[in-house]
Design an enzyme around this catalytic site. Sequence first.
Site: not given
Length: 286
Positions: A38-39, A150, A190, A33-36, A188
């Site tokens: 990159g995902h 990734g 994070r 989760g906490a998708l961005h 990321s």
Amino acid sequence: MIIAKNQKAVDTALAKIRQQDEKAKIGLVMTMGALHGGHMTLIAEAKKKCTHVICSIFVNPAQFNNPNDLATYPRTLESDLNLLEDHNCDLVYAPDVDTVYPKGEQPYHIDLEGLDEGMEGTFRPGHFKGVCMVVERFFEMTKPDYAYFGKKDYQQLAIVRKLTAIRQLPIEIIGVSIARAENGLAMSSRNQLLTDAEKEEARLISYALRQGLDFAIHNRSAEQIQEHILSHFEETQFEVEYVAIVHNDTLKPVDHVDDNTTVCIVVYCRTVRLLDNMQFADTLRP
Ligand code: PAF
């Protein structure tokens, strides 16, 4: 977009897909989760080859060796679902811990032939055991034809390939290039824990790696390249956990770089742990 929260719902959705299209090709993008962005490059890559794309969202407690890291890991389910909908994901699988580990954490063993030693394996004991456990579980639960990971988590990708080979799973593992913000910072989940100013300053990480790659052209040893990269972080707010220069496939440290070599780095910005890597191939190849 279908949202499945338990095994029954995911089985029903997959059975329907396979019933409607015998030749359906299922691609799995595993996430915490906490998708961005990159995902989303993983989803886009999966869309190229697969008729249907599943995105799993599960913060896997088994792979966190630091309880604080697990507690502060960003959780943004609602915006994740919106992003996935916008990127035409077909199925989201977001189970809870009891669904993934119905009998709790069971004894688990896999011999990764040394790939889990060094780098993340050294600094996050038990991490890869947890990753392998959860990857195997999601492969079992979703039975994809392809799975996308990734390249930012370079060691993880090598380990997932090894796991798939050892267990002889009929799944093709596809590595997807690192997505970077405009300033070069590797995307990321994070990064959401950084302030805007810190995100800007964290451009230093990819800059230092790029400088290391350029330095390699002058036939320097791996140690000299490491020192050159480290020198960029002196008197900054960043604390380097490791810089490792390793063979692309074996992940063993090398003395000299060539176009089968990767440099991996982990840097702390306060308590936020940031990973990045670059491959020497692009720089060294004529
Ligand atoms: O890379 C990640 O986000 C995680 O390690 C993964 C592959 C989703 C397993 O929990």
